[in-house]
Design an enzyme around this catalytic site. Sequence first.
Site, PDB file in Angstrom:
ATOM      1  N   SER A   1       1.731  -4.271   9.548  1.00 24.67           N
ATOM      2  CA  SER A   1       1.584  -5.529  10.291  1.00 24.67           C
ATOM      3  C   SER A   1       2.549  -6.565   9.748  1.00 24.67           C
ATOM      4  O   SER A   1       2.921  -6.535   8.567  1.00 24.67           O
ATOM      5  CB  SER A   1       0.142  -6.025  10.107  1.00 24.67           C
TER       6      SER A   1
ATOM      7  N   LYS B   1      -2.327  -3.846   3.750  1.00 25.21           N
ATOM      8  CA  LYS B   1      -1.281  -3.189   4.536  1.00 25.21           C
ATOM      9  C   LYS B   1      -0.017  -2.990   3.696  1.00 25.21           C
ATOM     10  O   LYS B   1       0.651  -1.965   3.787  1.00 25.21           O
ATOM     11  CB  LYS B   1      -0.969  -4.009   5.797  1.00 25.21           C
TER      12      LYS B   1
ATOM     13  N   TYR C   1      -5.967  -8.701   4.190  1.00 27.61           N
ATOM     14  CA  TYR C   1      -5.504  -7.697   5.151  1.00 27.61           C
ATOM     15  C   TYR C   1      -4.017  -7.404   4.938  1.00 27.61           C
ATOM     16  O   TYR C   1      -3.603  -6.247   4.844  1.00 27.61           O
ATOM     17  CB  TYR C   1      -5.754  -8.215   6.568  1.00 27.61           C
TER      18      TYR C   1
END
Lengths: 325, 325
Positions: free
Chosen positions: A124, A152, A148
């Site tokens: 992402s 990632k 997050y």
Amino acid sequence: MKILVLGAAGMIGRKLIERLLQHGSLRGQAISKIHGFDVVEGAIASTDSVEVTMSAGNISEPTVVDALVEDQPDVIFHLAAIVSGEAEADFEKGYRVNMRGTQNLFDAVIARTGYVPRIVYASSIAVFGAPFPEAIDDDFHLTPLTSYGTQKAIGELLLADYSRKGHFDGIGLRLPTVVVRPGKPNLAASGFFSNIIREPLSGLPAVLPVSEDVMHWMASPRSAVGFFIHAAELDGDVVGPRRNLTMPGLAITVGGMIEALRSVAGSKASDLIEHKTDPTIAGIVANWPRNFSADRAESLGFSSEKSFEAIIHAHLEDELDGKLP
Amino acid sequence: MKILVLGAAGMIGRKLIERLLQHGSLRGQAISKIHGFDVVEGAIASTDSVEVTMSAGNISEPTVVDALVEDQPDVIFHLAAIVSGEAEADFEKGYRVNMRGTQNLFDAVIARTGYVPRIVYASSIAVFGAPFPEAIDDDFHLTPLTSYGTQKAIGELLLADYSRKGHFDGIGLRLPTVVVRPGKPNLAASGFFSNIIREPLSGLPAVLPVSEDVMHWMASPRSAVGFFIHAAELDGDVVGPRRNLTMPGLAITVGGMIEALRSVAGSKASDLIEHKTDPTIAGIVANWPRNFSADRAESLGFSSEKSFEAIIHAHLEDELDGKLP
């Protein structure tokens, strides 16, 4: 050609399986089997030539993941993740699923001697954190400002090192924000990017919680699925040791999006957007990337829409049978 | 002020404890206790004011690490790691100690509610991988080309995110190659950087396995210890969310190092260096970083030697009582 899709019940996972079934082949080989896995069981029917199976469970359990690679799928698409907002709210769960779940997959593959699948990993643009340069290039450092994004980024590092050591053949894709998402409006901070297009195209009102000069990096669901297919087909040697790629997208302001909506569907659509600033969402979005130069991915043949009108048309064709309201 | 040092039996860990004992205080508070931990037990005596204890074990065991933070040390220096060559040769062991060991430490700290120590983490310029720009700046991306570099980069990401969430107050230091290492010549690929200075300064021959135009990034053991102390003292708010810092160093060619040796100790010292290219070592070193701009660290008050003569003098003073052979 056997394929495993982790995150098969999500919007991209579902569309990816449908596209694979349309193609019928991948990497020059006929697809014989697709297994889809998610926390909830998806529902996609087999075709005459491809057996589609589905199961549900949690990738944070090593034995669950181990069973998924038991029959050694040739290509693994790993899109399974706790989303950004939930990973931020539940620190432990985010690390358990997004970091350890990914490690579980990689370790299950490693445990099988001589098994070297292509793994396509959904990363992402959340791996990047402000302050940003004018456009984030392929050499910009990873300084995530969310859990997050951190999870990632750790997946990216593992993918690159495990691939370098020959344990599998991985490619990581930093996806732009995917717009226009089909379905109902949701409360994700990024939801408005889709809401302000999708709802008016169905004759419904939508709220814009930020100013029109907000710029962001977007691609259609159709392009996102295309990235995964193209990544699966790529020659790993051509990609080289830097296995994680910022995907192409379109940098456009909210004002530009609304102008494109007006040009495609008229002011009766764009007039359905209510400007009502939400300071919380505006504050979150202020720290998001605005623009990228995705030179490496483009040189490797990845492509996406060059105008927001094209993104709207992709939505009309894929979700509304090409019809305006 | 209680201090925990992980990696206490290593060269930097040992010198760090000795320096702390000389200072007697850290962050404006008198040091009452230092505990040193490593895979082998170190041996440093207590002083009148500071109790020094030592123990041995493996950080890859969560219960071991948990016991180490039981009495909630105010500052934790985490230098424990499997070195680069071993982490590359033993993939599983490298990840178990360098990645999971670091996670064990962070999770042991998190498990104690209200306990927010300063953690100073030893990272490395191995988080960067070729191809490099002319000088690697503070915004250059992390693309390690070794498992060791990958594990250190993952530690950096976790440190930044855990600190952002307020679970502890971490600072990561990307150390330059530390030169001149005291002790015997070793077989590490980087060993020659120290060997060609240390051995001639003791009247012994040394082999140079690369060409004189090889450039690298170096600081003395004295400066490296200074980085850890300075990092422990820093105000975290001033550092901001980017918690991992490339430490200052000196970019110098091997030819420049030899010239400095001659200027300090004469040609009778520099003539003891035998040029004998080792293609394996030359190949490894060709992928190493040559030069950095460490602007952020310098603006935060970190400093190191500005000339290689100064690095040689630090070695003479700290290891040879200031005497030339």
